[in-house]
Motif scaffolding. Structure first.
Motif, PDB file in Angstrom:
ATOM      1  N   GLY A   1       0.788  -1.234   0.000  1.00  0.00           N
ATOM      2  CA  GLY A   1       0.000   0.000   0.000  1.00  0.00           C
ATOM      3  C   GLY A   1       0.816   1.278   0.000  1.00  0.00           C
ATOM      4  O   GLY A   1       0.267   2.353   0.168  1.00  0.00           O
ATOM      5  N   ALA A   2       2.130   1.182  -0.171  1.00  0.00           N
ATOM      6  CA  ALA A   2       2.949   2.398  -0.173  1.00  0.00           C
ATOM      7  C   ALA A   2       3.463   2.677  -1.580  1.00  0.00           C
ATOM      8  O   ALA A   2       3.897   1.771  -2.274  1.00  0.00           O
ATOM      9  N   PHE A   3       3.382   3.952  -1.991  1.00  0.00           N
ATOM     10  CA  PHE A   3       3.886   4.296  -3.328  1.00  0.00           C
ATOM     11  C   PHE A   3       4.461   5.706  -3.371  1.00  0.00           C
ATOM     12  O   PHE A   3       4.424   6.376  -4.392  1.00  0.00           O
ATOM     13  N   MET A   4       5.004   6.145  -2.206  1.00  0.00           N
ATOM     14  CA  MET A   4       5.588   7.481  -2.158  1.00  0.00           C
ATOM     15  C   MET A   4       6.833   7.565  -3.033  1.00  0.00           C
ATOM     16  O   MET A   4       6.974   8.443  -3.884  1.00  0.00           O
TER      17      MET A   4
ATOM     18  N   VAL B   1      -4.326   5.076   1.984  1.00  0.00           N
ATOM     19  CA  VAL B   1      -5.091   4.006   1.336  1.00  0.00           C
ATOM     20  C   VAL B   1      -6.016   3.321   2.337  1.00  0.00           C
ATOM     21  O   VAL B   1      -6.065   3.689   3.504  1.00  0.00           O
ATOM     22  N   GLY B   2      -6.725   2.334   1.884  1.00  0.00           N
ATOM     23  CA  GLY B   2      -7.645   1.600   2.744  1.00  0.00           C
ATOM     24  C   GLY B   2      -9.036   2.182   2.652  1.00  0.00           C
ATOM     25  O   GLY B   2      -9.470   2.647   1.596  1.00  0.00           O
ATOM     26  N   LYS B   3      -9.730   2.202   3.789  1.00  0.00           N
ATOM     27  CA  LYS B   3     -11.124   2.631   3.807  1.00  0.00           C
ATOM     28  C   LYS B   3     -11.200   4.147   3.969  1.00  0.00           C
ATOM     29  O   LYS B   3     -11.561   4.680   5.022  1.00  0.00           O
ATOM     30  N   VAL B   4     -10.816   4.839   2.898  1.00  0.00           N
ATOM     31  CA  VAL B   4     -10.822   6.286   2.915  1.00  0.00           C
ATOM     32  C   VAL B   4     -11.302   6.751   1.540  1.00  0.00           C
ATOM     33  O   VAL B   4     -11.042   6.097   0.534  1.00  0.00           O
TER      34      VAL B   4
ATOM     35  N   THR C   1      -0.081   2.904  10.622  1.00  0.00           N
ATOM     36  CA  THR C   1       0.970   3.739  10.040  1.00  0.00           C
ATOM     37  C   THR C   1       2.268   2.958   9.975  1.00  0.00           C
ATOM     38  O   THR C   1       2.484   2.028  10.744  1.00  0.00           O
ATOM     39  N   GLY C   2       3.105   3.323   9.036  1.00  0.00           N
ATOM     40  CA  GLY C   2       4.474   2.798   9.029  1.00  0.00           C
ATOM     41  C   GLY C   2       4.666   1.465   8.358  1.00  0.00           C
ATOM     42  O   GLY C   2       5.661   0.796   8.595  1.00  0.00           O
TER      43      GLY C   2
ATOM     44  N   GLY D   1       7.762   4.879   9.757  1.00  0.00           N
ATOM     45  CA  GLY D   1       8.092   3.997   8.639  1.00  0.00           C
ATOM     46  C   GLY D   1       8.372   4.832   7.410  1.00  0.00           C
ATOM     47  O   GLY D   1       8.871   5.953   7.519  1.00  0.00           O
ATOM     48  N   SER D   2       8.029   4.330   6.267  1.00  0.00           N
ATOM     49  CA  SER D   2       8.263   5.123   5.068  1.00  0.00           C
ATOM     50  C   SER D   2       7.043   5.979   4.747  1.00  0.00           C
ATOM     51  O   SER D   2       7.081   6.784   3.843  1.00  0.00           O
ATOM     52  N   GLY D   3       5.944   5.817   5.479  1.00  0.00           N
ATOM     53  CA  GLY D   3       4.816   6.734   5.300  1.00  0.00           C
ATOM     54  C   GLY D   3       3.547   6.127   4.746  1.00  0.00           C
ATOM     55  O   GLY D   3       2.774   6.809   4.094  1.00  0.00           O
ATOM     56  N   GLY D   4       3.332   4.879   5.008  1.00  0.00           N
ATOM     57  CA  GLY D   4       2.059   4.299   4.598  1.00  0.00           C
ATOM     58  C   GLY D   4       0.993   4.609   5.634  1.00  0.00           C
ATOM     59  O   GLY D   4       1.258   4.629   6.820  1.00  0.00           O
TER      60      GLY D   4
END
Lengths: 252, 603
Positions: B207-210, B363-366, B402-403, B432-435
């Motif tokens: 879920g991370a794509f920064m 991401v997720g339920k947002v 998070t993270g 973390g890296s920001g998820g």
């Protein structure tokens, strides 16, 4: 420089690991993946100790932590004991068929209701076999895959052209996990079959020709051309030493 | 809202977002259709250029098309919309139906700048993304690209560059949060050459794509950051380690390196200075653990990607045993801004301990899934509800993770937490890296912990015992709880193992792997106890512990659940309360997810 281990001041050289310093001073730190022949690997984490540097305390693996300043080390604390108990419990859960792990499991007083993963397993993945294989310059085995699928093997679990059948891996294995099948004149290890050479003294088959070749090429002139098994060699050396001693005594 | 006509400019720029999310929704077809319709034609009366850009962040509403200087943003554009867009440029009346619609107020906005999603953001690392064509070095130069490098080489000493980065308060964006300037300084101080610079682009968190967006959308900023560092620490070679799955990132970076060579930003005697520096790209092998810096270094060296104990930092003994600075993609993207605008300007943004901004993938339920960059210290509530538009489908917020996989789950009562490195750690999670993964009330926290541990069990390198075996036992324990065979003593075991993982694991993966478990036990202990003692999964996720029923007083008899039930377990007459046959029910949860009246409940 000097470091303090469990309250005792000990002389240490910069770059030496805490484990080396402690062993030299006769202080016991338990290990599973350490061998003096290869140095620390930081794999089993049983050798965790507490290091105090200034006001900062932290747990480190003593087999890989190099001494670089005058630190204070404690080798046993309740937290460390809990870690070691958990590690032994986890390894027993992984390798319940190893007598060595069974014994440690009792020794560390682990909880009794651990459900083993595979009741046949003996390997604890300490990698001493891999290091031994590297040391004899065969590099035939390594760890394969990652995570919980990690295991030891030859490439593609097939007979490796690099394996010289020396069985150094099985020799060093603390849990007797490596399968060596030996009949009168054959040895099967890591899916590969080897002929064995005969000891010229006792007639026992003791090693593989390719391993003897490897040793010959390494030692060159130093190599005793006679094929002789380690046991007979030891006997002969002993005999020679005694004879030499006696000779010296007689000569005086 | 009154409809403002399109401005009548001398020339016009149409930018089509071709980030990964938009591409997946067909943005390349939109781009080609627009280019074909507008390029070299005077149809709209003015010269019109079309450009493909990197990710704009609002992936939920992609493909996005921006029109300048009119400042119009169209959302969810498809190739079939192109003729209408071209017509609107001729008539001067913008296409209102493609405007962004606020998920809460339902109001429409002509420009993305007016939306809550963008208003609360501050773009530093992502400053160019969505504004430039990543394949054009000229686009980057037009936005002051390589100005900071010129400044560093011609006006600053290497020591001054290190000091500037240190003063900015920048901390590593890869997760560790180590002060970047300090890292550079300590590397420069080691008396051994060659020295190396590495960019960690092995973003592996689910879920991370920064980092992906930065490498794809603004590759030159990564290069510029690395070259500035090379000057500061005296490095001669650099490596960008790109996750294997990131094909476009590799392509864009390769092209950028080639262009940088042509312009004299890479190679011998860069911009006439004494600095000679080159960058190579290394493709990762697809292992999550290679995001850990020592494993990454081992991987570049051609060894198995396994970490080593970091009692000696890579700044002293890194790649091939030489002093190495390794920073994450987002960290590199901040460097040109710090050098170009000065440490003070950068440090004016953020909190006391964490300066600047942080990019999050939301991401997720947002409602607004996407990429956001906010000043450090922005609250989770602002990020999730103001920018993200809250939880969709009328469900309620339960937790935010998070993270990445080894981060923690933060509950609703901590939503006002001001996000920075230290506050997240204090809450039992991490930057973390920001998820940021948002979870609603249909999420079982025990199952979530089990999900992440399952990921980590497969992605642990398997070298050290606590991580490999500890995660395995914790996972088995969690699964047992989810199946209804848990005991209260399992929580004691989980906590004890967690401590062992935190204290004895070899690398950060193992040391943080217990975060999902510890944080869910800490904040959702009741949910664990309900699984263990009452054999009930309150969220209705764990199948063995779930029984759905329909509340006859709430049910309107709309029949939506009945029509969609895959096993015909729902029965009832039209406009009469329905019933679920517990024997037939396979607990897939389709009915509870569909019901618009919250009539389906968990017994």
């Amino acid at each position: 420089m000097k470091i303090i281990i469990n309250g005792t001041e000990i002389e240490a050289a910069s770059g030496e690991t805490i484990l080396e310093v402690a062993r030299r001073a006769g202080i016991k730190i338990p290990t599973l993946c350490y061998s003096e022949a290869f140095g620390g690997q930081g794999v089993c984490r049983l050798c965790m100790v507490e290091v105090k540097e200034g006001n900062r305390k932290r747990l480190v693996a003593s087999c890989t932590y190099p001494v670089s300043s005058e630190v204070e080390v404690t080798t046993e604390t309740p937290a460390i004991q809990e870690i070691r108990r958990n590690i032994v419990m986890l390894l027993y859960r992984r390798a319940p068929n190893s007598a060595y792990m069974q014994q440690l499991y009792l020794e560390y007083g682990c909880p009794g209701d651990v459900l083993p993963v595979d009741s046949e397993e003996r390997c604890i993945l300490c990698r001493l076999c891999v290091r031994a294989c590297e040391k004899v310059e065969a590099c035939a085995i390594s760890t394969v895959s990652r995570g919980t699928d990690k295991h030891l093997g030859t490439p593609y679990d097939e007979a490796s052209p690099d394996c010289i059948g020396c069985a150094a891996c099985a020799e060093i294995c603390p849990t007797k996990a490596i399968d060596v099948q030996q009949t009168a004149d054959k040895r099967v290890i890591w899916h590969k079959e080897f002929d064995l050479v005969t000891c010229t003294v006792c007639g026992k088959r003791f090693s593989t020709p390719i391993f003897i070749e490897r040793v010959q090429s390494k030692l060159g002139q130093l190599y005793d051309q006679e094929l002789i098994c380690p046991e007979c060699k030891r006997k002969r050396t002993r005999k020679n030493m005694i004879a030499q001693q006696l000779g010296q005594v007689e000569g005086e | 809202m009154s409809q403002q006509p399109v401005i009548n400019p001398d020339s016009r720029m149409i930018m089509v977002c071709c980030g990964t999310g938009c591409q997946a929704n067909g943005s390349m077809a939109v781009f080609q259709a627009l280019r074909q319709a507008l390029e070299n034609s005077n149809e709209t009366g003015v010269q019109t250029f079309t450009k493909s850009t990197g990710c704009n962040g609002l992936c939920e509403k992609g493909p996005l098309v921006k029109i300048l200087p009119d400042d119009i943003t169209y959302c969810q554009v498809q190739a079939v919309d192109v003729p209408e867009i071209v017509d609107s440029l001729k008539t001067g009346l913008p296409l209102e139906r493609l405007f962004y619609r606020d998920p809460v107020t339902r109001e429409k906005y002509r420009s993305h700048h007016q939306t809550n999603f963008y208003k609360k953001q501050k773009k530093i690392a992502l400053r160019n993304i969505g504004e430039i064509d990543p394949g054009s070095i000229q686009d980057y130069l037009d936005r002051s690209g390589y100005y900071a490098l010129r400044l560093a080489l011609q006006r600053m000493t290497p020591e001054q560059v290190c000091e500037e980065v240190l003063q900015s308060g920048l901390r590593g964006r890869g997760g560790g949060g180590f002060p970047t300037g300090l890292k550079w300084k300590s590397c420069a101080a080691v008396d051994s050459i060659p020295r190396y610079v590495i960019c960690n682009g092995d973003e592996g968190d689910p879920g991370a794509f920064m980092d992906r967006s930065v490498m794809e959308g603004d590759p030159h900023t990564v290069l510029e950051g690395m070259i500035i560092c090379a000057y500061a620490i005296g490095a001669s070679a650099g490596y960008i380690y790109v996750r294997d799955e990131y094909d476009l990132a590799g392509t864009n970076l390769t092209a950028a390196i080639e262009d940088a060579h042509k312009h004299g930003f890479l190679g011998e005697k860069i911009l006439g200075s004494d600095l000679s520096f080159d960058i190579r790209i290394v493709r990762g092998g697809g292992a999550f653990v290679c995001g850990e810096e020592t494993a990454l270094i081992a991987s570049i060296e051609g060894n198995v990607g396994e970490p080593r104990d970091k009692y000696i930092f890579p700044t002293e003994k890194g790649l091939w045993g030489q002093p190495t600075v390794i920073n994450n993609v987002e960290t590199w993207a901040n460097i040109p801004v710090i050098i170009g605008y000065g440490a003070e300007a950068f440090a004016s943004v953020g909190t006391k301990g964490s300066k600047g901004t942080k990019v999050f993938s939301l991401v997720g339920k947002v409602v607004n899934t996407g990429l956001v960059e906010v000043p450090m210290g922005t609250t989770l509530r602002e990020i999730i509800f103001d920018i993200g538009g809250g939880v969709p489908k009328g469900r309620s917020f339960k937790a935010v993770q998070t993270g990445g996989p080894s981060g923690g789950c933060i509950p609703e009562n901590l939503l006002d937490l001001e996000v920075d490195f230290d506050s997240l750690t204090a809450a039992g999670s991490m930057m973390g890296s920001g998820g940021l993964i948002v979870m609603d009330d249909r999420t079982c926290m025990v199952e979530v912990a089990s999900y992440y541990l399952n990921f980590l069990a497969g992605e642990s390198c398997g070298k050290c015992v606590p991580c490999r075996e500890g995660i395995s036992l914790m996972l088995a324990t969690l699964k047992r709880i989810c199946e209804g065979d848990g005991q209260e003593s399992d929580l004691v075991l989980l906590e004890s193992l967690s401590k062992t993982l935190q204290q004895a694991s070899l690398c950060a993966l193992g040391r943080t792997a217990s975060n999902p478990v510890l944080s869910t036990i800490k904040y959702f202990r009741e949910e664990y106890l309900e699984h263990i003692n009452k054999h009930r999964c309150p969220a209705g996720v764990c199948k063995d512990l779930t029984e759905f029923y329909i509340d006859a007083e709430v049910c309107t008899g709309c029949g939506l659940c009945r029509k969609n039930c895959p096993v015909e377990a729902v029965s009832g007459e039209k406009k009469q309360p329905h019933m679920i046959d517990a024997v037939k029910c396979i607990k897939c949860g389709d009915c509870i997810n569909r019901c618009r009246f919250q009539a389906v409940k968990v017994r």
